[in-house]
Motif scaffolding. Structure first.
Motif, PDB file in Angstrom:
ATOM      1  N   CYS A   7      -6.642   2.034   0.881  1.00  0.00           N
ATOM      2  CA  CYS A   7      -6.140   0.891   0.126  1.00  0.00           C
ATOM      3  C   CYS A   7      -7.321   0.206  -0.552  1.00  0.00           C
ATOM      4  O   CYS A   7      -8.356  -0.030   0.076  1.00  0.00           O
ATOM      5  N   THR A   9      -7.510  -2.827  -1.492  1.00  0.00           N
ATOM      6  CA  THR A   9      -7.647  -4.212  -1.060  1.00  0.00           C
ATOM      7  C   THR A   9      -8.174  -4.342   0.370  1.00  0.00           C
ATOM      8  O   THR A   9      -9.171  -5.015   0.607  1.00  0.00           O
ATOM      9  N   CYS A  10      -7.517  -3.691   1.309  1.00  0.00           N
ATOM     10  CA  CYS A  10      -7.891  -3.882   2.716  1.00  0.00           C
ATOM     11  C   CYS A  10      -8.681  -2.717   3.304  1.00  0.00           C
ATOM     12  O   CYS A  10      -9.251  -2.840   4.382  1.00  0.00           O
ATOM     13  N   ALA A  12      -7.503   0.161   4.407  1.00  0.00           N
ATOM     14  CA  ALA A  12      -6.775   0.954   5.402  1.00  0.00           C
ATOM     15  C   ALA A  12      -6.624   2.399   4.912  1.00  0.00           C
ATOM     16  O   ALA A  12      -6.369   2.629   3.732  1.00  0.00           O
ATOM     17  N   LYS A  41       2.928  -1.683   6.615  1.00  0.00           N
ATOM     18  CA  LYS A  41       3.425  -3.056   6.668  1.00  0.00           C
ATOM     19  C   LYS A  41       2.843  -3.936   5.567  1.00  0.00           C
ATOM     20  O   LYS A  41       3.542  -4.759   5.001  1.00  0.00           O
ATOM     21  N   ARG A  42       1.541  -3.792   5.283  1.00  0.00           N
ATOM     22  CA  ARG A  42       0.891  -4.676   4.315  1.00  0.00           C
ATOM     23  C   ARG A  42       1.351  -4.367   2.899  1.00  0.00           C
ATOM     24  O   ARG A  42       1.459  -3.213   2.504  1.00  0.00           O
ATOM     25  N   TYR A  43       1.575  -5.417   2.116  1.00  0.00           N
ATOM     26  CA  TYR A  43       2.054  -5.202   0.742  1.00  0.00           C
ATOM     27  C   TYR A  43       0.993  -4.549  -0.126  1.00  0.00           C
ATOM     28  O   TYR A  43       1.320  -3.839  -1.067  1.00  0.00           O
ATOM     29  N   CYS A  44      -0.296  -4.746   0.195  1.00  0.00           N
ATOM     30  CA  CYS A  44      -1.345  -4.094  -0.604  1.00  0.00           C
ATOM     31  C   CYS A  44      -1.309  -2.575  -0.391  1.00  0.00           C
ATOM     32  O   CYS A  44      -1.452  -1.806  -1.347  1.00  0.00           O
ATOM     33  N   CYS A  45      -1.077  -2.145   0.836  1.00  0.00           N
ATOM     34  CA  CYS A  45      -0.999  -0.711   1.139  1.00  0.00           C
ATOM     35  C   CYS A  45       0.284  -0.109   0.569  1.00  0.00           C
ATOM     36  O   CYS A  45       0.272   1.017   0.058  1.00  0.00           O
ATOM     37  N   ARG A  46       1.369  -0.849   0.638  1.00  0.00           N
ATOM     38  CA  ARG A  46       2.636  -0.381   0.078  1.00  0.00           C
ATOM     39  C   ARG A  46       2.493  -0.166  -1.421  1.00  0.00           C
ATOM     40  O   ARG A  46       2.984   0.815  -1.968  1.00  0.00           O
TER      41      ARG A  46
END
Length: 86
Positions: A7, A9-10, A12, A41-46
Motif C-alpha cells: 500500500c 499509504t500505510c 501493508a 480493512k483499511r480504506y487505503c489498502c482497499r
C-alpha cells in the motif's frame, strides 16, 4: 502485469492478495465482499487493490524508434527491448 506489492499509504503488504482478488472479481463476486473476505480493512489498502490497473499493454503502445534510441543511449538497454521492433 503490474500488481500492487504494498500500500502506498500505510505500507501493508498486498501482493499476495492480488491474484485471489482478481480471480474472484472476474468470477462475478462483489469487490467489496471479496476485500472483506480477504481481510483488507483499511480504506487505503482497499483503494490499492480496487483501483489497480494493468498498464503494461497501454505503455507498450508508446514504444517507438526514438524511444528505443534514447533507451540505448541513456541506459545501455538493447535497442530491441521487451516489445521488439514495431
Amino acid at each position: 502485469m503490474l500488481q500492487p506489492l504494498r500500500c502506498f499509504t500505510c505500507g501493508a503488504p498486498l501482493g499476495h492478495l492480488w491474484k485471489p482478488f482478481v480471480e474472484r472479481v472476474k468470477a462475478g463476486e462483489d469487490p467489496e465482499k471479496v476485500l472483506d473476505d480477504l481481510g483488507v480493512k483499511r480504506y487505503c489498502c482497499r483503494r490499492m487493490l480496487f483501483t489497480a490497473v494493468t498498464y503494461i499493454d497501454k505503455v507498450a503502445l508508446f514504444d517507438s524508434p526514438k524511444t528505443r534510441e534514447l533507451r540505448v543511449k541513456l541506459y545501455s538497454i538493447p535497442a530491441k527491448g521487451v516489445g521488439g521492433e514495431i
